[in-house]
Design a protein around this motif. Structure first.
Motif, mmCIF file in Angstrom:
data_model
loop_
_atom_site.group_PDB
_atom_site.id
_atom_site.type_symbol
_atom_site.label_atom_id
_atom_site.label_comp_id
_atom_site.label_asym_id
_atom_site.label_seq_id
_atom_site.Cartn_x
_atom_site.Cartn_y
_atom_site.Cartn_z
ATOM 1 N N ASP A 1 0.816 -1.325 -0.097
ATOM 2 C CA ASP A 1 -0.133 -0.075 0.034
ATOM 3 C C ASP A 1 1.007 1.293 0.146
ATOM 4 O O ASP A 1 0.277 2.439 -0.236
ATOM 5 C CB ASP A 1 -1.010 -0.072 1.238
ATOM 6 N N SER A 2 2.177 1.316 0.137
ATOM 7 C CA SER A 2 3.107 2.564 0.402
ATOM 8 C C SER A 2 3.535 2.716 -1.113
ATOM 9 O O SER A 2 4.226 3.559 -1.115
ATOM 10 C CB SER A 2 3.886 2.082 1.318
ATOM 11 N N ILE A 3 3.770 1.683 -1.952
ATOM 12 C CA ILE A 3 4.232 1.681 -3.100
ATOM 13 C C ILE A 3 3.517 3.023 -4.106
ATOM 14 O O ILE A 3 2.470 2.987 -4.347
ATOM 15 C CB ILE A 3 4.194 0.516 -4.026
ATOM 16 N N SER A 4 4.354 3.980 -4.395
ATOM 17 C CA SER A 4 3.837 4.984 -5.076
ATOM 18 C C SER A 4 4.081 5.095 -6.930
ATOM 19 O O SER A 4 3.063 5.225 -7.463
ATOM 20 C CB SER A 4 4.482 6.438 -4.773
ATOM 21 N N ARG A 5 5.243 4.502 -7.092
ATOM 22 C CA ARG A 5 5.653 4.352 -8.405
ATOM 23 C C ARG A 5 6.733 3.307 -8.773
ATOM 24 O O ARG A 5 7.359 2.975 -7.669
ATOM 25 C CB ARG A 5 5.687 5.722 -9.206
ATOM 26 N N TYR A 6 7.107 3.216 -9.680
ATOM 27 C CA TYR A 6 8.325 2.420 -10.269
ATOM 28 C C TYR A 6 8.845 2.705 -11.449
ATOM 29 O O TYR A 6 8.298 3.406 -12.350
ATOM 30 C CB TYR A 6 8.138 0.683 -10.150
ATOM 31 N N SER B 1 13.504 3.809 4.244
ATOM 32 C CA SER B 1 13.803 4.160 2.685
ATOM 33 C C SER B 1 12.908 4.758 1.727
ATOM 34 O O SER B 1 11.795 3.980 2.034
ATOM 35 C CB SER B 1 14.610 2.958 1.847
ATOM 36 N N ARG B 2 13.079 5.445 0.972
ATOM 37 C CA ARG B 2 12.022 6.053 -0.115
ATOM 38 C C ARG B 2 11.758 5.261 -1.235
ATOM 39 O O ARG B 2 10.949 5.300 -2.119
ATOM 40 C CB ARG B 2 12.153 7.591 -0.424
ATOM 41 N N SER B 3 12.973 4.360 -1.323
ATOM 42 C CA SER B 3 12.961 3.432 -2.429
ATOM 43 C C SER B 3 13.827 2.324 -2.408
ATOM 44 O O SER B 3 14.774 2.223 -1.387
ATOM 45 C CB SER B 3 13.328 4.069 -3.827
ATOM 46 N N LYS B 4 13.692 1.194 -3.359
ATOM 47 C CA LYS B 4 14.389 0.001 -3.188
ATOM 48 C C LYS B 4 14.835 -0.057 -4.468
ATOM 49 O O LYS B 4 14.078 -0.156 -5.666
ATOM 50 C CB LYS B 4 13.704 -1.227 -2.779
ATOM 51 N N LYS B 5 16.088 -0.685 -4.821
ATOM 52 C CA LYS B 5 16.705 -0.905 -6.159
ATOM 53 C C LYS B 5 16.949 -2.269 -6.422
ATOM 54 O O LYS B 5 17.438 -2.986 -5.532
ATOM 55 C CB LYS B 5 17.838 -0.100 -6.329
ATOM 56 N N LEU C 1 15.260 -2.175 -11.575
ATOM 57 C CA LEU C 1 14.094 -1.899 -11.180
ATOM 58 C C LEU C 1 14.134 -1.069 -9.892
ATOM 59 O O LEU C 1 14.718 -1.682 -8.935
ATOM 60 C CB LEU C 1 13.094 -2.987 -10.710
ATOM 61 N N LYS C 2 13.595 -0.030 -9.735
ATOM 62 C CA LYS C 2 13.514 0.880 -8.672
ATOM 63 C C LYS C 2 12.220 1.166 -8.363
ATOM 64 O O LYS C 2 11.294 1.525 -9.251
ATOM 65 C CB LYS C 2 14.301 2.202 -8.955
ATOM 66 N N VAL C 3 11.571 0.744 -7.161
ATOM 67 C CA VAL C 3 10.453 0.889 -6.477
ATOM 68 C C VAL C 3 10.456 2.165 -5.631
ATOM 69 O O VAL C 3 11.285 2.024 -4.758
ATOM 70 C CB VAL C 3 9.981 -0.270 -5.820
ATOM 71 N N TYR C 4 9.482 3.112 -5.684
ATOM 72 C CA TYR C 4 9.345 4.309 -4.746
ATOM 73 C C TYR C 4 8.240 4.011 -3.983
ATOM 74 O O TYR C 4 7.190 3.628 -4.394
ATOM 75 C CB TYR C 4 9.344 5.410 -5.611
ATOM 76 N N TYR C 5 8.538 4.554 -2.766
ATOM 77 C CA TYR C 5 7.283 4.402 -1.600
ATOM 78 C C TYR C 5 6.683 5.810 -1.406
ATOM 79 O O TYR C 5 7.657 6.683 -1.348
ATOM 80 C CB TYR C 5 8.013 3.733 -0.210
ATOM 81 N N HIS C 6 5.584 5.789 -0.677
ATOM 82 C CA HIS C 6 5.235 7.065 -0.100
ATOM 83 C C HIS C 6 5.692 7.019 1.437
ATOM 84 O O HIS C 6 5.459 6.035 1.999
ATOM 85 C CB HIS C 6 3.784 7.204 0.109
#
Length: 137
Positions: free
Chosen positions: A17-22, A46-50, A33-38
């Motif tokens: 539910d926290s994923i904002s975009r990728y 962290s605001r993202s995971k790679k 692949l980089k996944v960004y979070y709200h």
């Protein structure tokens, strides 16, 4: 009970539910692949995971490399493909068609937020380097 997004869960992503975009990009012979979070302001998470996925290659004669057909022999990881399907399904409601003006405004807001985030990251990194330099004196 099966997980709603088994590939993402296998990759260590649990805050669906926290994923904002990728974003997906290619670096040399790997897909990144980089996944960004709200995240709320001041959060230590962290605001993202790679994630990096090596691209497998088929063995072909050397004289065949460097051609367009050579590049078509490289393929993406099946785990990456499944993760992209799950991310697309997860974010589909957020990508509902909107008015052009609203879409442009949302894009502008996202770019401004990315710019502000990058400025904070750069400032923090510069401060850290300055502290390390001062510690050496």
């Amino acid at each position: 009970m099966t997980a709603p997004y088994p590939t993402l869960e296998q990759m260590g992503i649990t805050s669906f539910d926290s994923i904002s975009r990728y974003r997906l990009r290619r670096e040399a012979r790997a897909d990144v692949l980089k996944v960004y979070y709200h995240r709320p302001s001041g959060s230590f998470l962290s605001r993202s995971k790679k994630f990096t996925f090596a691209r497998p290659r088929a063995n072909v004669p050397v004289e065949f490399q460097k051609t367009d057909a050579w590049h078509q022999l490289e393929d993406t990881s099946p785990i990456l493909r499944q993760a992209l399907v799950e991310l697309h399904a997860l974010l589909q409601p957020a990508e509902a068609p909107a008015e052009d003006n609203t879409s442009a405004q949302a894009t502008k807001q996202q770019l401004l937020a990315d710019l502000e985030h990058m400025e904070r990251v750069m400032k923090d990194k510069l401060d850290e380097l300055r502290r390390q330099i001062d510690a050496l004196k």
